[in-house]
Design a protein around this motif. Structure first.
Motif, short mmCIF file in Angstrom:
data_model
loop_
_atom_site.label_atom_id
_atom_site.label_comp_id
_atom_site.label_asym_id
_atom_site.label_seq_id
_atom_site.Cartn_x
_atom_site.Cartn_y
_atom_site.Cartn_z
N VAL A 1 77.50 56.84 14.51
CA VAL A 1 77.78 55.90 15.61
C VAL A 1 77.59 56.67 16.92
N ASP A 2 76.83 56.18 17.73
CA ASP A 2 76.35 56.83 18.92
C ASP A 2 76.56 55.49 20.38
N LEU A 3 76.39 56.07 21.24
CA LEU A 3 76.77 54.89 22.49
C LEU A 3 76.17 53.49 22.24
N ASP A 4 74.72 53.63 21.48
CA ASP A 4 74.08 52.37 21.42
C ASP A 4 75.21 51.54 20.49
N THR A 5 75.48 52.17 19.11
CA THR A 5 76.33 51.54 18.21
C THR A 5 77.63 50.78 19.07
N MET A 6 78.26 51.80 19.92
CA MET A 6 79.36 51.24 20.66
C MET A 6 79.16 49.96 21.32
N LYS A 7 78.04 49.98 21.68
CA LYS A 7 77.71 48.41 22.52
C LYS A 7 77.84 47.04 21.58
N HIS A 8 77.76 47.23 20.26
CA HIS A 8 77.83 46.17 19.33
C HIS A 8 79.31 46.08 18.91
N ALA A 9 80.14 46.96 19.39
CA ALA A 9 81.86 46.99 18.89
C ALA A 9 82.36 46.05 19.99
N LYS A 10 83.51 45.59 19.39
CA LYS A 10 84.44 44.73 20.58
C LYS A 10 84.98 45.63 21.46
N GLN A 11 85.43 45.08 22.70
CA GLN A 11 85.95 45.76 23.80
C GLN A 11 87.34 46.45 23.47
N GLU A 12 88.01 45.77 22.51
CA GLU A 12 89.44 46.16 22.10
C GLU A 12 89.55 46.82 20.92
N MET A 13 88.44 47.12 20.47
CA MET A 13 88.45 48.04 18.95
C MET A 13 88.80 49.43 19.06
N ILE A 14 89.23 50.26 18.07
CA ILE A 14 89.25 51.50 18.17
C ILE A 14 88.08 52.07 17.13
N THR B 1 98.66 55.64 14.40
CA THR B 1 97.74 55.29 15.57
C THR B 1 97.17 53.95 15.98
N ILE B 2 96.96 53.32 14.71
CA ILE B 2 96.45 51.86 14.66
C ILE B 2 97.60 51.05 15.46
N GLU B 3 98.81 51.39 15.07
CA GLU B 3 99.79 50.33 15.68
C GLU B 3 100.09 50.66 17.15
N GLU B 4 100.03 52.03 17.35
CA GLU B 4 100.05 52.39 18.83
C GLU B 4 99.03 51.90 19.74
N GLU B 5 97.81 51.71 19.20
CA GLU B 5 96.88 51.43 20.06
C GLU B 5 96.42 49.60 19.86
#
Ligand code: NCD
Length: 322
Positions: free
Chosen positions: A262-275, A157-161
């Motif tokens: 992890v909630d919507l707020d946590t996701m704001k601190h993550a990279k745009q292209e992370m998984i 999955t990591i390689e696919e993404e």
């Protein structure tokens, strides 16, 4: 039960008749061979749904611990390749509950089938069963030991993404002590050029046997109890469940439950292209509101699990469609 002394055989590019007990059997070429097969399985399922590749084979899915995904995906994998299956879910329906040894169970079932898939509550039990049988046994989770097929579907999955697992920062979060998926995944990622962050309360840290094994391959490893410290640098955030069944009391479990969410707020601190990954089942580690974020890939992991397990069943039985 003692951990079996015989080391599992390295795959070394040849899966035929081999048991899959530990992720340490894999080198990068063998992983690539498996992933090529999985790519072919993806196409085959998209084109025709199923195949008769394993029509002359039988698979026993013996699950002596709870399972939804791993059990169902091995059943689906065998059936999509035309194999027949014998399924046992729950140790209470097995003669192990009459004190039969695991070895005798394995020696019995191998007279009926060509491959055994085994999930068992005790670490080392799959290696022990594999050491007495002639047919391949696939580890579907042995206690707090390993979960090699999960690690393989995770890396697929990591390689696919994200493309090749090179120059990635992978952050594993939660119960790293009792969670077998991260034990296998950390070892597997140790073959690649990645940096590993371990986020856990000190009492639930990644076991030293594993960090020592990985440090011999010059992988940078960093431990912290604080997810926010590392979230913005992570290419992969791999959440895990606090493994309730391994705590001696409910109070102890409740001390850690909810430690990382992890909630919507946590996701704001993550990279745009992370998984954002999770082996599932989740309890409260990922808020359902995050599911629609394109970075959430846990249900893609679920689907990839079927293709990886189809590939393993084919290859250990000496077949390939790639
Ligand atoms: C995991 C397991 O059984 O180890 N589930 C799975 O197979 N996807 C994770 C867990 O139970 O937390």
């Amino acid at each position: 039960m003692e951990v079996a002394e015989t080391l599992p055989e390295p795959i070394n590019g040849d899966f035929t008749d081999k048991s899959i007990v530990s992720i340490t059997q894999f080198d990068r070429d063998s992983v690539e061979q498996l992933f090529d097969e999985a790519d072919a399985m993806v196409e085959m399922v998209a084109d025709q749904g199923r195949d008769d590749l394993l029509a002359d084979k039988m698979v026993a899915n013996l699950f002596y611990q709870p399972s939804t995904r791993t059990f169902a995906s091995f059943e689906a994998a065998a059936k999509r390749l035309g194999a027949g299956t014998i399924a046992t879910q729950g140790v209470e329906y097995s003669s192990i509950s009459k004190d039969e040894t695991d070895e005798d169970t394995a020696l019995t079932i191998e007279r009926y089938v060509d491959t055994i898939v085994l999930r068992h509550p005790e670490q080392g039990s799959v290696a022990k069963a594999a050491s007495v049988t002639e047919i391949p046994i696939i580890n579907a989770g042995d206690g707090i030991g390993e979960h090699p097929t999960q690690a393989l579907l995770d890396l697929y999955t990591i390689e696919e993404e994200l493309g090749a697992a090179e120059n990635l920062t992978v952050t594993m979060v939660g119960d790293l002590k009792y969670g077998r998926t991260v034990h296998s995944l950390a070892r597997l990622l140790g073959l690649y050029n990645v940096r590993l962050n371990y986020v856990a309360p000190p009492e639930l840290a990644m076991p030293e046997t594993i960090t020592n094994e990985i440090s011999s391959s010059n992988i940078e490893q960093h431990s912290t109890a604080n997810l926010h410290e590392v979230i913005s640098e992570s290419d992969v955030v791999y959440m895990t469940r606090i493994q309730k069944e391994h705590f001696s009391s409910l109070e102890e479990y409740e001390r850690y439950k909810g430690a990382y969410v992890v909630d919507l707020d946590t996701m704001k601190h993550a990279k745009q292209e992370m998984i954002l990954m999770h082996p599932l089942p989740r309890v409260d580690e990922i808020h359902p509101g995050v599911d629609d974020d394109p970075r959430a890939v846990y249900f893609d992991q679920v689907e990839n699990g079927m293709y990886i397990r189809m590939s393993l069943l084919a290859l250990v039985n000496g077949y390939s469609i790639s």
